[in-house]
Write a protein that holds these residues in place. Structure first.
Motif, PDB file in Angstrom:
ATOM      1  N   LEU A  75      22.754  11.083  36.795  1.00  0.00           N
ATOM      2  CA  LEU A  75      22.799   9.659  36.446  1.00  0.00           C
ATOM      3  C   LEU A  75      22.652   9.428  34.946  1.00  0.00           C
ATOM      4  O   LEU A  75      23.301   8.529  34.389  1.00  0.00           O
ATOM      5  N   ALA A  76      21.826  10.212  34.265  1.00  0.00           N
ATOM      6  CA  ALA A  76      21.684  10.049  32.824  1.00  0.00           C
ATOM      7  C   ALA A  76      22.967  10.440  32.099  1.00  0.00           C
ATOM      8  O   ALA A  76      23.386   9.764  31.140  1.00  0.00           O
ATOM      9  N   THR A  77      23.620  11.497  32.542  1.00  0.00           N
ATOM     10  CA  THR A  77      24.882  11.916  31.924  1.00  0.00           C
ATOM     11  C   THR A  77      25.973  10.875  32.176  1.00  0.00           C
ATOM     12  O   THR A  77      26.734  10.533  31.263  1.00  0.00           O
ATOM     13  N   LEU A  78      26.041  10.372  33.388  1.00  0.00           N
ATOM     14  CA  LEU A  78      27.000   9.308  33.695  1.00  0.00           C
ATOM     15  C   LEU A  78      26.694   8.056  32.876  1.00  0.00           C
ATOM     16  O   LEU A  78      27.609   7.381  32.379  1.00  0.00           O
ATOM     17  N   GLY A  79      25.416   7.758  32.687  1.00  0.00           N
ATOM     18  CA  GLY A  79      25.023   6.621  31.849  1.00  0.00           C
ATOM     19  C   GLY A  79      25.459   6.795  30.407  1.00  0.00           C
ATOM     20  O   GLY A  79      25.829   5.824  29.739  1.00  0.00           O
ATOM     21  N   ALA A  80      25.429   8.032  29.882  1.00  0.00           N
ATOM     22  CA  ALA A  80      25.889   8.280  28.514  1.00  0.00           C
ATOM     23  C   ALA A  80      27.395   8.030  28.394  1.00  0.00           C
ATOM     24  O   ALA A  80      27.863   7.449  27.407  1.00  0.00           O
ATOM     25  N   PHE A  81      28.171   8.467  29.402  1.00  0.00           N
ATOM     26  CA  PHE A  81      29.608   8.195  29.383  1.00  0.00           C
ATOM     27  C   PHE A  81      29.891   6.697  29.439  1.00  0.00           C
ATOM     28  O   PHE A  81      30.733   6.179  28.703  1.00  0.00           O
ATOM     29  N   ILE A  82      29.187   5.986  30.296  1.00  0.00           N
ATOM     30  CA  ILE A  82      29.394   4.540  30.406  1.00  0.00           C
ATOM     31  C   ILE A  82      28.971   3.838  29.126  1.00  0.00           C
ATOM     32  O   ILE A  82      29.629   2.893  28.664  1.00  0.00           O
ATOM     33  N   TYR A  83      27.872   4.293  28.503  1.00  0.00           N
ATOM     34  CA  TYR A  83      27.443   3.694  27.231  1.00  0.00           C
ATOM     35  C   TYR A  83      28.502   3.898  26.160  1.00  0.00           C
ATOM     36  O   TYR A  83      28.790   2.978  25.385  1.00  0.00           O
ATOM     37  N   ASN A  84      29.078   5.093  26.083  1.00  0.00           N
ATOM     38  CA  ASN A  84      30.100   5.355  25.075  1.00  0.00           C
ATOM     39  C   ASN A  84      31.320   4.464  25.277  1.00  0.00           C
ATOM     40  O   ASN A  84      31.922   3.990  24.311  1.00  0.00           O
ATOM     41  N   LEU A  85      31.702   4.229  26.534  1.00  0.00           N
ATOM     42  CA  LEU A  85      32.833   3.336  26.802  1.00  0.00           C
ATOM     43  C   LEU A  85      32.516   1.904  26.385  1.00  0.00           C
ATOM     44  O   LEU A  85      33.328   1.244  25.731  1.00  0.00           O
ATOM     45  N   SER A  86      31.340   1.420  26.748  1.00  0.00           N
ATOM     46  CA  SER A  86      30.998   0.044  26.394  1.00  0.00           C
ATOM     47  C   SER A  86      30.725  -0.112  24.907  1.00  0.00           C
ATOM     48  O   SER A  86      31.009  -1.163  24.326  1.00  0.00           O
ATOM     49  N   ALA A  87      30.193   0.920  24.253  1.00  0.00           N
ATOM     50  CA  ALA A  87      29.958   0.839  22.805  1.00  0.00           C
ATOM     51  C   ALA A  87      31.270   0.793  22.047  1.00  0.00           C
ATOM     52  O   ALA A  87      31.338   0.234  20.953  1.00  0.00           O
ATOM     53  N   GLY A  88      32.319   1.369  22.610  1.00  0.00           N
ATOM     54  CA  GLY A  88      33.633   1.277  21.975  1.00  0.00           C
ATOM     55  C   GLY A  88      34.147  -0.151  21.956  1.00  0.00           C
ATOM     56  O   GLY A  88      34.885  -0.544  21.040  1.00  0.00           O
ATOM     57  N   PHE A  89      33.774  -0.955  22.934  1.00  0.00           N
ATOM     58  CA  PHE A  89      34.221  -2.348  22.985  1.00  0.00           C
ATOM     59  C   PHE A  89      33.341  -3.280  22.160  1.00  0.00           C
ATOM     60  O   PHE A  89      33.837  -4.144  21.451  1.00  0.00           O
ATOM     61  N   VAL A  90      32.030  -3.138  22.264  1.00  0.00           N
ATOM     62  CA  VAL A  90      31.124  -4.092  21.621  1.00  0.00           C
ATOM     63  C   VAL A  90      30.435  -3.532  20.382  1.00  0.00           C
ATOM     64  O   VAL A  90      29.750  -4.264  19.680  1.00  0.00           O
ATOM     65  N   GLY A  91      30.570  -2.260  20.094  1.00  0.00           N
ATOM     66  CA  GLY A  91      30.006  -1.705  18.870  1.00  0.00           C
ATOM     67  C   GLY A  91      28.705  -0.956  19.033  1.00  0.00           C
ATOM     68  O   GLY A  91      28.259  -0.306  18.120  1.00  0.00           O
ATOM     69  N   GLY A  92      28.059  -1.036  20.147  1.00  0.00           N
ATOM     70  CA  GLY A  92      26.825  -0.273  20.351  1.00  0.00           C
ATOM     71  C   GLY A  92      25.575  -1.129  20.192  1.00  0.00           C
ATOM     72  O   GLY A  92      25.641  -2.323  19.932  1.00  0.00           O
ATOM     73  N   VAL A  93      24.442  -0.495  20.340  1.00  0.00           N
ATOM     74  CA  VAL A  93      23.151  -1.166  20.235  1.00  0.00           C
ATOM     75  C   VAL A  93      22.704  -1.125  18.791  1.00  0.00           C
ATOM     76  O   VAL A  93      22.716  -0.067  18.158  1.00  0.00           O
ATOM     77  N   GLU A  94      22.283  -2.274  18.246  1.00  0.00           N
ATOM     78  CA  GLU A  94      21.788  -2.320  16.877  1.00  0.00           C
ATOM     79  C   GLU A  94      20.278  -2.203  16.877  1.00  0.00           C
ATOM     80  O   GLU A  94      19.586  -2.850  17.659  1.00  0.00           O
ATOM     81  N   LEU A  95      19.773  -1.362  15.975  1.00  0.00           N
ATOM     82  CA  LEU A  95      18.346  -1.146  15.818  1.00  0.00           C
ATOM     83  C   LEU A  95      17.950  -1.494  14.401  1.00  0.00           C
ATOM     84  O   LEU A  95      18.713  -1.268  13.464  1.00  0.00           O
ATOM     85  N   THR A  96      16.759  -2.032  14.226  1.00  0.00           N
ATOM     86  CA  THR A  96      16.210  -2.262  12.897  1.00  0.00           C
ATOM     87  C   THR A  96      15.036  -1.323  12.737  1.00  0.00           C
ATOM     88  O   THR A  96      14.030  -1.441  13.461  1.00  0.00           O
ATOM     89  N   LEU A  97      15.136  -0.388  11.813  1.00  0.00           N
ATOM     90  CA  LEU A  97      14.082   0.575  11.547  1.00  0.00           C
ATOM     91  C   LEU A  97      13.360   0.161  10.280  1.00  0.00           C
ATOM     92  O   LEU A  97      13.985  -0.252   9.305  1.00  0.00           O
ATOM     93  N   ALA A  98      12.037   0.250  10.280  1.00  0.00           N
ATOM     94  CA  ALA A  98      11.239  -0.132   9.117  1.00  0.00           C
ATOM     95  C   ALA A  98      10.423   1.058   8.649  1.00  0.00           C
ATOM     96  O   ALA A  98       9.930   1.853   9.445  1.00  0.00           O
ATOM     97  N   GLU A  99      10.287   1.170   7.331  1.00  0.00           N
ATOM     98  CA  GLU A  99       9.499   2.240   6.737  1.00  0.00           C
ATOM     99  C   GLU A  99       8.511   1.613   5.772  1.00  0.00           C
ATOM    100  O   GLU A  99       8.894   0.856   4.884  1.00  0.00           O
ATOM    101  N   ASP A 100       7.246   1.895   5.972  1.00  0.00           N
ATOM    102  CA  ASP A 100       6.218   1.372   5.073  1.00  0.00           C
ATOM    103  C   ASP A 100       6.070   2.329   3.908  1.00  0.00           C
ATOM    104  O   ASP A 100       5.972   3.528   4.085  1.00  0.00           O
ATOM    105  N   GLU A 101       6.035   1.758   2.711  1.00  0.00           N
ATOM    106  CA  GLU A 101       5.866   2.605   1.515  1.00  0.00           C
ATOM    107  C   GLU A 101       4.413   2.650   1.137  1.00  0.00           C
ATOM    108  O   GLU A 101       3.660   1.786   1.315  1.00  0.00           O
TER     109      GLU A 101
END
Length: 184
Positions: free
Chosen positions: A158-184
């Motif tokens: 199921l996880a491998t199938l989920g990765a294939f489905i994510y790649n297909l949907s990310a091709g249409f909508v661009g993928g999941v956006e993350l905001t990463l923060a780094e404290d200096e």
């Protein structure tokens, strides 16, 4: 031919600075476009110099943020990670069921419930259903191990199938956006 202009002053650099004369025994320092504070060559500050913030500059630490997008999940790496995690979960399940069985047996749950069930299901000729022999530790561990193996196979697939489905949907909508923060 003679020079009729007379003595000329040395040429001027950008910003009105004069070129430094090279003296014997001194290292060469190339001319700088912007003069360094304190007048030292090469931008090196004396050891006693302390940097002070400019007026109006904030002194609180700054947080750097980056917006990233997960454009693709590699199915092979997802399969490997999910396989290892599901094996760890299967081992935890088998160990937890063994500990739970031992605690319930030490508390006398099986003998009490087994006695009640054998009285309810028994007759004059037979003793009824024997819960303690049916729920013995080896049987419980075998059943839990079978469930854990099935879980490993299903979770990995199921996880491998989920990765294939994510790649297909990310091709249409661009993928999941993350905001990463780094404290200096």
């Amino acid at each position: 031919m003679t020079d009729t202009r007379g003595p000329q002053p040395p040429y001027e650099m950008f910003g009105g600075e004069q070129p430094a004369q090279q003296q014997a025994g001194q290292p060469y320092h190339p001319p700088q476009a912007y003069p360094s504070p304190g007048g030292t060559h090469g931008g090196a500050q004396p050891a006693s110099a302390v940097r002070r913030p400019k007026t109006g500059a904030r002194t609180t630490p700054r947080t750097r943020k980056a917006r990233l997008r997960v454009a693709k999940a590699d199915p092979w790496s997802v399969m490997k990670v999910s396989f290892l995690l599901s094996i760890a979960l299967g081992i935890c399940t088998v160990v937890a069921s063994a500990v739970l069985w031992m605690v319930m047996d030490a508390m006398g749950v099986f003998s009490t419930v087994g006695g009640t069930i054998s009285e309810a299901t028994g007759s004059n000729e037979s003793n009824g259903f024997d819960l303690q022999s049916f729920l013995s530790l080896p049987r419980v561990l075998i059943f839990t191990s079978v469930i854990a193996v099935i879980d490993v196979v299903l979770a990995t697939a199921l996880a491998t199938l989920g990765a294939f489905i994510y790649n297909l949907s990310a091709g249409f909508v661009g993928g999941v956006e993350l905001t990463l923060a780094e404290d200096e």
